[in-house]
Design an enzyme around this catalytic site. Structure first.
Site, PDB file in Angstrom:
ATOM      1  N   ARG A  59      12.001  21.123  37.054  1.00 32.65           N
ATOM      2  CA  ARG A  59      11.619  22.384  36.607  1.00 32.65           C
ATOM      3  C   ARG A  59      12.360  23.639  36.948  1.00 32.65           C
ATOM      4  NH1 ARG A  59       4.939  22.690  35.425  1.00 32.65           N
ATOM      5  NH2 ARG A  59       5.007  20.957  33.684  1.00 32.65           N
ATOM      6  N   LYS A 222      -5.672   9.898  29.220  1.00 34.32           N
ATOM      7  CA  LYS A 222      -6.519  10.827  28.587  1.00 34.32           C
ATOM      8  C   LYS A 222      -6.597  10.777  26.961  1.00 34.32           C
ATOM      9  CE  LYS A 222      -5.153  13.862  31.898  1.00 34.32           C
ATOM     10  NZ  LYS A 222      -3.500  14.190  31.921  1.00 34.32           N
ATOM     11  N   GLY A 375       3.932  14.753  31.892  1.00 34.27           N
ATOM     12  CA  GLY A 375       4.149  14.729  33.141  1.00 34.27           C
ATOM     13  C   GLY A 375       4.282  13.320  33.550  1.00 34.27           C
ATOM     14  N   GLY A 398       1.076  20.561  27.566  1.00 34.39           N
ATOM     15  CA  GLY A 398       0.113  21.519  26.608  1.00 34.39           C
ATOM     16  C   GLY A 398       0.742  22.495  25.758  1.00 34.39           C
TER      17      GLY A 398
END
Ligand code: AMP
Length: 419
Positions: A59, A222, A375, A398
């Protein structure tokens, strides 16, 4: 019903409006930056190990083109980024010191400074003393509750530090926070940087004009996050390959026994809907045929491959099996474009990394255009040393989800329009 609803309520139409909105906004190359003080909202929310060392600085690295561009324009650069979730109070372990050190390594010829606060008198003084080509890193804005509350006073203070605002924080672009959104009310000139541009460009490749056959790989654990994605990809992707922990909710929905494997019972009906409806939208969903099972994740007494028809009560599914790997490879071999979100097994454990690693290696060897999001998939590529060989690794999961759903990204909405 869910898919038809997603199509009917115009999410895809809204998505395209989103992209059009972005194209109307100023980019860094549309701004008059010469000798200016520029506030750059970056997302340096990097993973740290228990000693506070950065384990993956992608990042930071990905914003270097923008920072060099600003240095070439003789700017004074003020960087603002959150780190972790300090919930509105100072947490020493979430200070930006490791990032400051890394910036010094990337810019050995520049004067790099770090403020102990994000706003206030001392910060103002430091900004006043900045010389062209200096870089000042502000302290974590999430130490202040006002950041998440998008507080006008806090936003105004932040804005008062600079003449121009540039956003590079794609991973936080869906948040209406003071430093990502509110600040724009008090600065006239604001645009997006090169990383943001790249992220949005790849987003449009995924959604707008995919090269076909287009295959999406979804893994991880998830289920609910990814189900939202499936809703928008059905009708766009030709194939959806399901692996990882997600697969077990799908297998359960199809009536297979899944033993002690991870599942999300609240999503069973939704999953049944997808399985039933997807053929009407010309999207094939593929599930594993065989899986690697063990008795427990950490210290397994046994690890073996079983067909999905033979999963026993004592089994925990941890990876896709060899037959599945071969089947998935065949589908991928015919694909012109792949988007991948979520590992296909518990790749952190060497014994269960095979599925993720084999598929990753195959995509690279076959030079199939692949975009990695999320990620953990990125971490898997990094672990295998494949990170520089894949077409693109996105920094934000997201934000891309929000875009697919047609939600306008606040961090884009608040930028200046092109003249
Ligand atoms: P996500 O954040 O949803 O992409 O999930 C990533 C995590 O899913 C990784 O830490 C993997 O270890 C985990 N994962 C992948 N496959 C499985 C599985 N079969 N059972 C449990 N966890 C899994």
């Amino acid at each position: 019903m869910l898919i038809s609803e997603a199509q009917k309520n115009g999410s895809k139409k809204k998505y395209f409006e989103n992209i059009l909105l972005f194209r109307k906004k100023k980019s860094i190359t549309d701004l008059d930056l010469r000798n200016k003080r520029v506030l750059v909202r970056v997302d340096f929310n990097v993973p740290l190990d228990k000693h506070g060392r950065i384990t993956d600085d992608r990042r930071i690295r990905f914003t270097l083109p923008t920072l060099h561009y600003l240095l070439n324009e003789n700017c004074k650069i003020i960087l603002v980024s959150h780190l972790g979730r300090p919930e509105g109070k100072v947490e020493d372990s979430l200070r930006l010191t490791p990032i400051y050190k890394r910036l010094k390594e990337y810019f050995p010829l520049n004067n790099i400074l770090k403020a102990e606060e994000c706003i206030g008198k001392k910060v103002k003084q430091m900004v006043k003393n900045l010389k062209p080509r200096d870089i000042l890193l502000l302290e974590n804005p999430r130490f202040y509750p006002e950041e998440k509350e998008n507080d006008p006073e806090f936003s105004k203070e932040l804005a008062s530090l600079a003449e121009i605002y540039v956003t590079e924080a794609f991973a936080t672009a869906h948040r209406k926070h003071a430093s990502t959104y509110g600040v724009c009310n008090y600065i006239d000139e604001k645009g997006y940087g090169f990383l943001m541009e790249k992220e949005l460009k790849f987003m449009s490749i995924i959604m707008e004009k995919p090269k076909r056959p287009y295959t999406v790989i979804l893994g991880g654990k998830k289920v609910s996050d990814k189900l939202d994605v499936i809703k928008y990809l059905i009708g766009i992707a030709d194939n959806i390959i399901i692996g990882g922990g997600m697969a077990y909710t799908f297998l359960l929905a199809k009536g297979y026994r899944i033993g002690k494997s991870i599942r999300d019972l609240s999503k069973l009906d939704e999953v049944r809907d997808y399985l039933e409806e997807s053929p009407n939208f010309k999207t094939n969903i593929y599930l594993p045929r065989d899986v690697v099972v063990c008795d427990e994740y950490l210290y397994p007494k046994f690890v073996k491959v079983v067909p999905i028809t033979n999963i026993e009560e004592k089994h925990v599914g941890v990876d896709i099996g060899p037959e599945t790997i071969e089947e998935f490879k065949k589908i991928l071999d015919k694909s012109k474009q792949v988007a991948w979100n979520g590992p296909l097994g518990v790749f952190e454990n060497k014994q269960f990394e095979n599925g993720t690693k084999e598929i990753a290696r195959f995509l690279i060897e076959k030079k199939i255009f692949t975009i990695i999001g999320g990620g953990d998939s990125a971490a898997a590529f990094e672990k295998f040393g494949f990170q520089d060989e894949v077409s693109f690794i996105s920094t934000g999961g997201g934000a891309s989800l929000y875009m697919m759903q047609g939600t306008v990204l606040p961090a884009i909405e608040c930028l200046s329009d092109k003249e």
